[in-house]
Scaffold this active site. Sequence first.
Site, mmCIF file in Angstrom:
data_model
loop_
_atom_site.group_PDB
_atom_site.id
_atom_site.type_symbol
_atom_site.label_atom_id
_atom_site.label_comp_id
_atom_site.label_asym_id
_atom_site.label_seq_id
_atom_site.Cartn_x
_atom_site.Cartn_y
_atom_site.Cartn_z
ATOM 1 N N LYS A 1 2.033 -3.302 7.219
ATOM 2 C CA LYS A 1 2.067 -3.567 5.781
ATOM 3 C C LYS A 1 3.500 -3.542 5.237
ATOM 4 C CE LYS A 1 -2.075 -4.296 4.033
ATOM 5 N NZ LYS A 1 -2.383 -5.343 3.043
ATOM 6 N N TYR B 1 -1.008 0.380 10.925
ATOM 7 C CA TYR B 1 -1.359 -0.312 9.670
ATOM 8 C C TYR B 1 -0.195 -0.223 8.678
ATOM 9 C CZ TYR B 1 -3.510 -0.845 5.013
ATOM 10 O OH TYR B 1 -3.788 -1.216 3.718
ATOM 11 N N THR C 1 0.801 -1.226 0.000
ATOM 12 C CA THR C 1 0.000 0.000 0.000
ATOM 13 C C THR C 1 0.836 1.279 0.000
ATOM 14 O OG1 THR C 1 -1.386 1.350 1.462
ATOM 15 C CG2 THR C 1 -0.162 -0.398 2.512
ATOM 16 N N GLU D 1 0.261 3.625 1.852
ATOM 17 C CA GLU D 1 0.409 4.044 3.256
ATOM 18 C C GLU D 1 1.847 3.845 3.735
ATOM 19 O OE1 GLU D 1 -2.340 6.104 5.129
ATOM 20 O OE2 GLU D 1 -1.149 4.877 6.514
HETATM 21 P P1 NAP Z 1 -11.498 -4.635 2.603
HETATM 22 O O1 NAP Z 1 -12.687 -4.321 1.765
HETATM 23 O O2 NAP Z 1 -11.408 -4.106 3.985
HETATM 24 O O3 NAP Z 1 -11.375 -6.238 2.650
HETATM 25 C C1 NAP Z 1 -10.552 -6.889 3.572
HETATM 26 C C2 NAP Z 1 -10.795 -8.386 3.495
HETATM 27 O O4 NAP Z 1 -9.896 -9.045 4.417
HETATM 28 C C3 NAP Z 1 -12.221 -8.831 3.881
HETATM 29 O O5 NAP Z 1 -12.606 -9.871 3.010
HETATM 30 C C4 NAP Z 1 -12.028 -9.382 5.294
HETATM 31 O O6 NAP Z 1 -12.956 -10.388 5.625
HETATM 32 C C5 NAP Z 1 -10.644 -10.013 5.149
HETATM 33 N N1 NAP Z 1 -9.985 -10.273 6.438
HETATM 34 C C6 NAP Z 1 -9.731 -9.387 7.434
HETATM 35 N N2 NAP Z 1 -9.116 -10.000 8.452
HETATM 36 C C7 NAP Z 1 -8.956 -11.295 8.092
HETATM 37 C C8 NAP Z 1 -8.393 -12.441 8.732
HETATM 38 N N3 NAP Z 1 -7.855 -12.381 9.967
HETATM 39 N N4 NAP Z 1 -8.395 -13.620 8.060
HETATM 40 C C9 NAP Z 1 -8.964 -13.724 6.830
HETATM 41 N N5 NAP Z 1 -9.529 -12.680 6.193
HETATM 42 C C10 NAP Z 1 -9.520 -11.482 6.809
HETATM 43 O O7 NAP Z 1 -10.150 -4.180 1.863
HETATM 44 P P2 NAP Z 1 -9.897 -3.799 0.313
HETATM 45 O O8 NAP Z 1 -10.118 -2.354 0.142
HETATM 46 O O9 NAP Z 1 -10.595 -4.778 -0.531
HETATM 47 O O10 NAP Z 1 -8.323 -4.027 0.217
HETATM 48 C C11 NAP Z 1 -7.770 -5.282 -0.142
HETATM 49 C C12 NAP Z 1 -6.315 -5.325 0.295
HETATM 50 O O11 NAP Z 1 -5.584 -4.289 -0.354
HETATM 51 C C13 NAP Z 1 -6.077 -5.120 1.778
HETATM 52 O O12 NAP Z 1 -4.964 -5.919 2.129
HETATM 53 C C14 NAP Z 1 -5.719 -3.654 1.896
HETATM 54 O O13 NAP Z 1 -4.921 -3.433 3.037
HETATM 55 C C15 NAP Z 1 -4.947 -3.469 0.607
HETATM 56 N N6 NAP Z 1 -4.957 -2.115 0.026
HETATM 57 C C16 NAP Z 1 -6.140 -1.473 -0.203
HETATM 58 C C17 NAP Z 1 -6.129 -0.239 -0.807
HETATM 59 C C18 NAP Z 1 -7.417 0.506 -1.092
HETATM 60 O O14 NAP Z 1 -7.363 1.717 -1.326
HETATM 61 N N7 NAP Z 1 -8.558 -0.170 -1.117
HETATM 62 C C19 NAP Z 1 -4.910 0.356 -1.174
HETATM 63 C C20 NAP Z 1 -3.734 -0.347 -0.951
HETATM 64 C C21 NAP Z 1 -3.761 -1.591 -0.371
HETATM 65 P P3 NAP Z 1 -14.324 -10.092 6.444
HETATM 66 O O15 NAP Z 1 -15.367 -9.904 5.376
HETATM 67 O O16 NAP Z 1 -14.516 -11.335 7.227
HETATM 68 O O17 NAP Z 1 -14.093 -8.882 7.289
HETATM 69 O O1 G4F Z 2 -10.527 6.889 3.297
HETATM 70 P P1 G4F Z 2 -9.474 6.795 4.326
HETATM 71 O O2 G4F Z 2 -9.851 6.210 5.632
HETATM 72 O O3 G4F Z 2 -8.272 6.012 3.630
HETATM 73 P P2 G4F Z 2 -6.701 5.923 3.944
HETATM 74 O O4 G4F Z 2 -6.407 6.200 5.368
HETATM 75 O O5 G4F Z 2 -6.000 6.742 2.931
HETATM 76 O O6 G4F Z 2 -6.431 4.368 3.709
HETATM 77 C C1 G4F Z 2 -6.927 3.688 2.561
HETATM 78 O O7 G4F Z 2 -5.974 3.774 1.522
HETATM 79 C C2 G4F Z 2 -4.712 3.111 1.791
HETATM 80 C C3 G4F Z 2 -3.808 3.330 0.579
HETATM 81 O O8 G4F Z 2 -3.131 4.542 0.704
HETATM 82 C C4 G4F Z 2 -4.986 1.647 2.040
HETATM 83 F F1 G4F Z 2 -3.819 0.979 2.256
HETATM 84 C C5 G4F Z 2 -5.901 1.491 3.241
HETATM 85 O O9 G4F Z 2 -6.204 0.105 3.440
HETATM 86 C C6 G4F Z 2 -7.204 2.239 2.961
HETATM 87 O O10 G4F Z 2 -7.881 1.577 1.914
HETATM 88 O O11 G4F Z 2 -8.868 8.241 4.611
HETATM 89 C C7 G4F Z 2 -8.397 9.079 3.596
HETATM 90 C C8 G4F Z 2 -8.065 10.457 4.160
HETATM 91 C C9 G4F Z 2 -7.197 10.432 5.429
HETATM 92 O O12 G4F Z 2 -6.207 11.401 5.312
HETATM 93 C C10 G4F Z 2 -8.158 10.821 6.544
HETATM 94 O O13 G4F Z 2 -7.562 11.486 7.641
HETATM 95 O O14 G4F Z 2 -9.278 11.089 4.541
HETATM 96 C C11 G4F Z 2 -9.091 11.738 5.785
HETATM 97 N N1 G4F Z 2 -10.389 11.918 6.424
HETATM 98 C C12 G4F Z 2 -10.955 13.117 6.738
HETATM 99 N N2 G4F Z 2 -12.136 12.919 7.350
HETATM 100 C C13 G4F Z 2 -11.208 10.950 6.837
HETATM 101 C C14 G4F Z 2 -12.316 11.569 7.413
HETATM 102 N N3 G4F Z 2 -11.119 9.602 6.741
HETATM 103 C C15 G4F Z 2 -12.151 8.867 7.232
HETATM 104 N N4 G4F Z 2 -12.088 7.533 7.109
HETATM 105 N N5 G4F Z 2 -13.258 9.449 7.827
HETATM 106 C C16 G4F Z 2 -13.380 10.805 7.938
HETATM 107 O O15 G4F Z 2 -14.367 11.297 8.479
#
Ligand code: NAP
Ligand code: G4F
Length: 343
Positions: free
Chosen positions: A151, A147, A123, A125
Site C-alpha cells: 500500500k 499489505y 491506509t 497500516e
Molecule cells: P474489501 O471489502 O475487501 O473490498 C475489496 C474489493 O477489491 C472487492 O470488491 C474485491 O473484489 C476487489 N478486488 C480484490 N482484488 C482485485 C483484483 N485483482 N482486481 C479487481 N478487483 C479486486 O475492502 P474495503 O474494506 O471495502 O476497502 C476498500 C479499499 O480501502 C481497499 O483498497 C483497502 O485496502 C482500503 N482500506 C480499507 C480500510 C478499512 O478499514 N476498510 C482502511 C484503509 C484502507 P471481489 O469481490 O472480487 O473479491
Molecule cells: O480487523 P483486522 O483484521 O484489521 P487490520 O489488520 O487493522 O486491517 C484493516 O484496517 C486497515 C487500516 O488500518 C486496512 F488497511 C486493512 O485493509 C483492513 O481493513 O485486525 C485488527 C486488529 C489487529 O491488530 C489484529 O491482530 O485485531 C487484531 N485481532 C485480534 N484477534 C484480530 C483477531 N484480527 C482478526 N482479523 N481476527 C482475530 O481473530
Amino acid sequence: MKNALITGITGQDGSYLAELLLEKGYNVYGIMRRKSEVTYGNVEHIKEKIHFIYADMTDPISLISAMKISQPDEVYNLAAQSFVATSWDTPLGTADIDALGVTNMLEAIRIVKPEARFYQASTSEMFGLVQAIPQSETTPFYPRSPYGVAKLYGHWITKNYRESYNMYACSGILFNHESERRGKEFVTRKITDAVSRIKQNVQDHIELGNMDAKRDWGHSKDYVNAMWLMLQQETPDDYVIATNETRTVREFVEIAFRCVDIEVEWSGEGINEIGKDKATGKEIVKINPQFFRPAEVEILIGDPAKADTNLGWEREIPFAELVERMVKNDMKLVAKEIKAANL
Ligand code: NAP
Ligand code: G4F
C-alpha cells in the site's frame, strides 16, 4: 451528469460509495472480477443501477478498456487484497494487486483520459510501528505487513504521478472503518457475528488473537463521503481520515457483548486469558495463537484535523452506534439463518 469508475465496487467501501454517487446523480461504472459463480457482493441490492465491466487490477489491458468504456470524470481505486493477515500467505499476489495494480490504473488513466480525477485507497497500516501518536499526514511511515508495504508503494506512486504529470491524484489515508457489510474475517465483524451466535445459542465461544491491539474505528459510510470530498477540491492533496479515538480489541468485545446484555468477566493473562459470561460463568472468549500476526501494528489513532479544516469532513456515526448497528444487523441475520435451518 458525471461518470465515475469504481474499482472494488463489490467490497464494503465500494458499495457505500456507489450508493453515495448514485444519490448524487452520477453514472456509476464498477469493475468486477470474473468468478465461477456470478455474485455482486455488497452491491447486489443496487446491481441494476450499476454498469459493470469485467476487469482485474493485475491486467492493465482490461483497465484501459474499462477507462475507454466508462470515460470517467472520477476514478476511485478501492480494489485490493485488503486482509492484512492473508498478505503474509500471498505477499506477491498482494503486491501485484495493491502496489503494481495502482500503477496499472494510473497508466490506464494517463493513456485514455489524463484529466480524470483519481482517488487512491491508502491506509493507516502504512504507519505500522508508529513513529508518533496520533498519526497525521506528516508522520513517517513504517509498515509492518506485506499489505502495508504494498500500500505504501501505491501511496507514493499516486503522489509521483501527481507531481510528474500534473494529474489530479489524491490518497486518502483511511484508518479502520467497519460496517454491517464488513467481511467476517476482520476482527470487528468476527466479533459481532460471534456475539449474535453466542446470544442465540448456536456457538459456544469466540477465539481471538491479540486483544491488546488498539484501533481507531469509524463507519464506512462516513469514510466514503471523505473520498468524494477529496475529489471535489481545487487542488489534489492527501488526507488522514480518522476519528481520533482508539480502543483495544478487548474493549470492542466487551461493548459488543453489552449490546446483547452479556457482561464479560476477564481472568488469566496472555494466551491463557479467558472471558466468561458473568451471569452464567460460561467461557465465551478464548485466545488462539493462530490469530497472532508475525508482526503487529499495536496502536493506531489518527488526527483528522486537515480533513476537518480543508474538506469540512466530520464523522457522523459515533463508535457506540457503529458497534450497535453491527450487532443488531448480525442478530437479525443469525435469527434468519436459524429460522431457515428449522424449516
Ligand atoms: P474489501 O471489502 O475487501 O473490498 C475489496 C474489493 O477489491 C472487492 O470488491 C474485491 O473484489 C476487489 N478486488 C480484490 N482484488 C482485485 C483484483 N485483482 N482486481 C479487481 N478487483 C479486486 O475492502 P474495503 O474494506 O471495502 O476497502 C476498500 C479499499 O480501502 C481497499 O483498497 C483497502 O485496502 C482500503 N482500506 C480499507 C480500510 C478499512 O478499514 N476498510 C482502511 C484503509 C484502507 P471481489 O469481490 O472480487 O473479491
Ligand atoms: O480487523 P483486522 O483484521 O484489521 P487490520 O489488520 O487493522 O486491517 C484493516 O484496517 C486497515 C487500516 O488500518 C486496512 F488497511 C486493512 O485493509 C483492513 O481493513 O485486525 C485488527 C486488529 C489487529 O491488530 C489484529 O491482530 O485485531 C487484531 N485481532 C485480534 N484477534 C484480530 C483477531 N484480527 C482478526 N482479523 N481476527 C482475530 O481473530
